[in-house]
Write a protein that holds these residues in place. Structure first.
Motif, mmCIF file in Angstrom:
data_model
loop_
_atom_site.group_PDB
_atom_site.id
_atom_site.type_symbol
_atom_site.label_atom_id
_atom_site.label_comp_id
_atom_site.label_asym_id
_atom_site.label_seq_id
_atom_site.Cartn_x
_atom_site.Cartn_y
_atom_site.Cartn_z
ATOM 1 N N GLY A 1 0.788 -1.232 0.000
ATOM 2 C CA GLY A 1 0.000 0.000 0.000
ATOM 3 C C GLY A 1 0.812 1.271 0.000
ATOM 4 N N GLN A 2 2.133 1.135 -0.027
ATOM 5 C CA GLN A 2 2.976 2.335 0.076
ATOM 6 C C GLN A 2 4.277 2.137 -0.689
ATOM 7 O OE1 GLN A 2 5.012 3.531 3.902
ATOM 8 N NE2 GLN A 2 3.253 4.920 4.001
ATOM 9 N N ARG A 3 4.551 3.027 -1.638
ATOM 10 C CA ARG A 3 5.822 3.020 -2.346
ATOM 11 C C ARG A 3 6.712 4.121 -1.781
ATOM 12 N NH1 ARG A 3 4.987 4.833 -7.494
ATOM 13 N NH2 ARG A 3 7.130 4.298 -8.029
ATOM 14 N N ARG A 4 8.019 3.829 -1.720
ATOM 15 C CA ARG A 4 8.983 4.794 -1.198
ATOM 16 C C ARG A 4 10.163 4.941 -2.157
ATOM 17 N NH1 ARG A 4 9.160 6.032 4.567
ATOM 18 N NH2 ARG A 4 7.343 5.157 5.627
ATOM 19 N N VAL A 5 10.803 6.088 -2.109
ATOM 20 C CA VAL A 5 12.020 6.317 -2.885
ATOM 21 C C VAL A 5 13.057 5.270 -2.479
ATOM 22 C CG1 VAL A 5 13.938 7.904 -3.338
ATOM 23 C CG2 VAL A 5 11.605 8.798 -3.109
ATOM 24 N N GLY A 6 13.664 4.614 -3.456
ATOM 25 C CA GLY A 6 14.669 3.595 -3.163
ATOM 26 C C GLY A 6 14.108 2.235 -2.856
ATOM 27 N N GLY A 7 12.782 2.155 -2.666
ATOM 28 C CA GLY A 7 12.146 0.863 -2.454
ATOM 29 C C GLY A 7 12.241 0.308 -1.057
ATOM 30 N N ASP A 8 12.733 1.121 -0.078
ATOM 31 C CA ASP A 8 12.799 0.617 1.295
ATOM 32 C C ASP A 8 12.398 1.698 2.285
ATOM 33 O OD1 ASP A 8 15.067 2.284 1.876
ATOM 34 O OD2 ASP A 8 16.399 0.781 1.025
ATOM 35 N N ILE B 1 13.004 -15.030 -13.793
ATOM 36 C CA ILE B 1 12.328 -13.752 -14.009
ATOM 37 C C ILE B 1 13.356 -12.710 -14.441
ATOM 38 C CG2 ILE B 1 10.509 -14.225 -12.306
ATOM 39 C CD1 ILE B 1 11.980 -12.257 -10.413
ATOM 40 N N SER B 2 12.862 -11.614 -14.960
ATOM 41 C CA SER B 2 13.705 -10.500 -15.375
ATOM 42 C C SER B 2 13.539 -9.364 -14.364
ATOM 43 C CB SER B 2 13.299 -10.032 -16.771
ATOM 44 O OG SER B 2 14.097 -8.964 -17.208
ATOM 45 N N GLN B 3 14.653 -8.821 -13.874
ATOM 46 C CA GLN B 3 14.616 -7.724 -12.910
ATOM 47 C C GLN B 3 15.435 -6.545 -13.416
ATOM 48 O OE1 GLN B 3 16.080 -8.947 -9.033
ATOM 49 N NE2 GLN B 3 14.004 -9.158 -8.263
ATOM 50 N N VAL B 4 14.914 -5.341 -13.217
ATOM 51 C CA VAL B 4 15.701 -4.136 -13.460
ATOM 52 C C VAL B 4 16.339 -3.747 -12.131
ATOM 53 C CG1 VAL B 4 15.655 -1.704 -14.123
ATOM 54 C CG2 VAL B 4 14.200 -3.361 -15.320
ATOM 55 N N PRO B 5 17.673 -3.699 -12.039
ATOM 56 C CA PRO B 5 18.329 -3.379 -10.766
ATOM 57 C C PRO B 5 17.872 -2.015 -10.238
ATOM 58 C CG PRO B 5 19.930 -4.203 -12.347
ATOM 59 C CD PRO B 5 18.653 -3.998 -13.105
ATOM 60 N N PRO B 6 17.680 -1.886 -8.924
ATOM 61 C CA PRO B 6 17.251 -0.603 -8.362
ATOM 62 C C PRO B 6 18.362 0.432 -8.419
ATOM 63 C CG PRO B 6 17.742 -2.156 -6.605
ATOM 64 C CD PRO B 6 17.845 -2.922 -7.892
ATOM 65 N N GLY C 1 0.997 -1.217 -4.788
ATOM 66 C CA GLY C 1 2.346 -0.725 -4.496
ATOM 67 C C GLY C 1 2.877 -1.335 -3.216
ATOM 68 N N ALA C 2 4.196 -1.302 -3.040
ATOM 69 C CA ALA C 2 4.817 -1.866 -1.833
ATOM 70 C C ALA C 2 6.256 -1.397 -1.727
ATOM 71 C CB ALA C 2 4.772 -3.396 -1.873
ATOM 72 N N HIS C 3 6.813 -1.555 -0.541
ATOM 73 C CA HIS C 3 8.249 -1.339 -0.360
ATOM 74 C C HIS C 3 8.769 -2.380 0.631
ATOM 75 C CE1 HIS C 3 6.692 1.148 3.036
ATOM 76 N NE2 HIS C 3 7.756 0.663 3.665
ATOM 77 N N LEU C 4 10.083 -2.516 0.654
ATOM 78 C CA LEU C 4 10.738 -3.474 1.549
ATOM 79 C C LEU C 4 10.935 -2.810 2.913
ATOM 80 C CD1 LEU C 4 12.058 -6.326 1.583
ATOM 81 C CD2 LEU C 4 14.221 -5.202 1.022
ATOM 82 N N ALA C 5 10.252 -3.340 3.920
ATOM 83 C CA ALA C 5 10.322 -2.752 5.259
ATOM 84 C C ALA C 5 11.402 -3.383 6.127
ATOM 85 C CB ALA C 5 8.965 -2.879 5.956
ATOM 86 N N GLY C 6 11.890 -4.550 5.737
ATOM 87 C CA GLY C 6 12.941 -5.219 6.511
ATOM 88 C C GLY C 6 13.472 -6.403 5.737
#
Length: 315
Positions: free
Chosen positions: A88-95, A124-129, A201-206
């Motif tokens: 539910g929340q996107r952040r700059v940098g993904g964390d 899978i294909s990933q675009v590096p952050p 949306g989402a971000h990595l919290a830990g």
């Protein structure tokens, strides 16, 4: 006036050989952790087996002396993580360190989350952050990100072997996952992609690394514990250099054959072809190095020096 430090006695370094499984704390870079441990051991030579993000905790194998020759093995190994994902929340940098840039309601049920996770299992294909140590024109991407710049990054192929849902806190929109994956997988990118797949949306919290190849965080030690131990206790906790290749097939050579192998000569062996094996001399702890077997020939890849072999025999 600055204190005169020029006459401080230098701490004598010593030859240390082995692997330490460190439980790295959040907030410390992999190199800073390495330098702290290297000082505690007074080690002449040390290196880590690939960086673990400062925001992440968990398993960081550190190599000393002869073990540094096999650090690439751990770098290339599959990894395992426990990831906390905030939906539910996107952040700059993904964390958690970045500012919130988007908030959306979470309407996903448990079965939706399970189905979305399954979509990312396999190649899978990933675009590096942008907030990563991957280099572009010789400069880490995170340096561009700190300047507010975004540069083009090529997608990379990785493999997610398994995504297991540990828990789903619907009230807080917090998801805990165990992810087993190939090297080079960005878990923060996986978290963001999962959030988009769920439409919220989402971000990595830990993030906590719990495994690297055959090594697990359950057997790791913290910096605080290391600092409290005596030097003898620290040395006793070191694993032998072959710990990094413990899941490879073993080849044992007689004394004369071992001497020729360690000088770089190919040897005939009655074992099937293999891309990677660990090689031993006649003594139980006489680890000689790594090799591969082609057409019945044992061909050296990474060899210990006679001095290193002798040092391991006296441990």
């Amino acid at each position: 006036m600055k204190p005169n430090t020029s006459h401080r006695p230098r701490v004598p370094r010593r030859a240390v050989h082995g692997v330490l499984l460190l439980d790295k704390p959040v907030g410390l870079s992999s190199n800073d952790a390495l330098q702290k441990v290297k000082r505690l051991f007074r080690a002449e030579k040390a290196g880590h087996t690939g960086t673990l993000d400062p925001m992440a905790s968990g398993l960081l194998p550190l190599c000393f002396g002869a073990a540094t020759k096999f650090s690439q093995v751990s770098l290339d190994a599959d990894k395992a993580y426990v990831a906390t994902v905030q939906l539910g929340q996107r952040r700059v940098g993904g964390d958690m360190e970045g500012d919130v840039i988007d908030e959306r309601p979470v309407r996903a049920a448990a079965e939706d989350i399970e189905a979305a996770c399954l979509r990312f299992v396999g190649p899978i294909s990933q675009v590096p952050p942008m907030h990563s140590a991957l280099k572009k024109d010789g400069k880490p991407l995170y340096e561009y990100a700190r300047q507010g710049l975004e540069v083009e990054r090529a997608a990379r192929q990785v493999t997610i072997h398994e995504i297991a849902i540990n828990s789903w806190q619907a009230e807080a929109n917090v998801l805990s996952l165990t992810v087993r994956c190939s090297k080079g997988t960005y878990i923060r990118t996986l978290a963001e992609d999962l959030g988009e797949a769920l439409g919220c949306g989402a971000h990595l919290a830990g993030l906590r690394r719990i495994g690297s190849g055959p090594l697990t965080v359950a057997e790791a030690v913290t910096l605080e514990t290391l600092a409290d131990w005596t030097e003898e206790q620290r040395d006793a906790h070191l694993r032998p250099p072959d710990a990094l290749v413990a899941d490879w097939p073993a080849v044992r050579l007689a004394a004369e054959e071992a001497g020729r192998f360690i000088s770089g000569l190919r040897r005939r062996v009655a074992q099937p072809d293999a891309p990677a094996v660990r090689v031993y001399g006649p003594e139980p702890t006489a680890f000689l190095g790594s090799a591969h077997i082609t057409a019945g020939e044992l061909i050296a890849d990474r060899l210990l020096s006679p001095t290193e072999v002798q040092a391991l025999l006296t441990l």
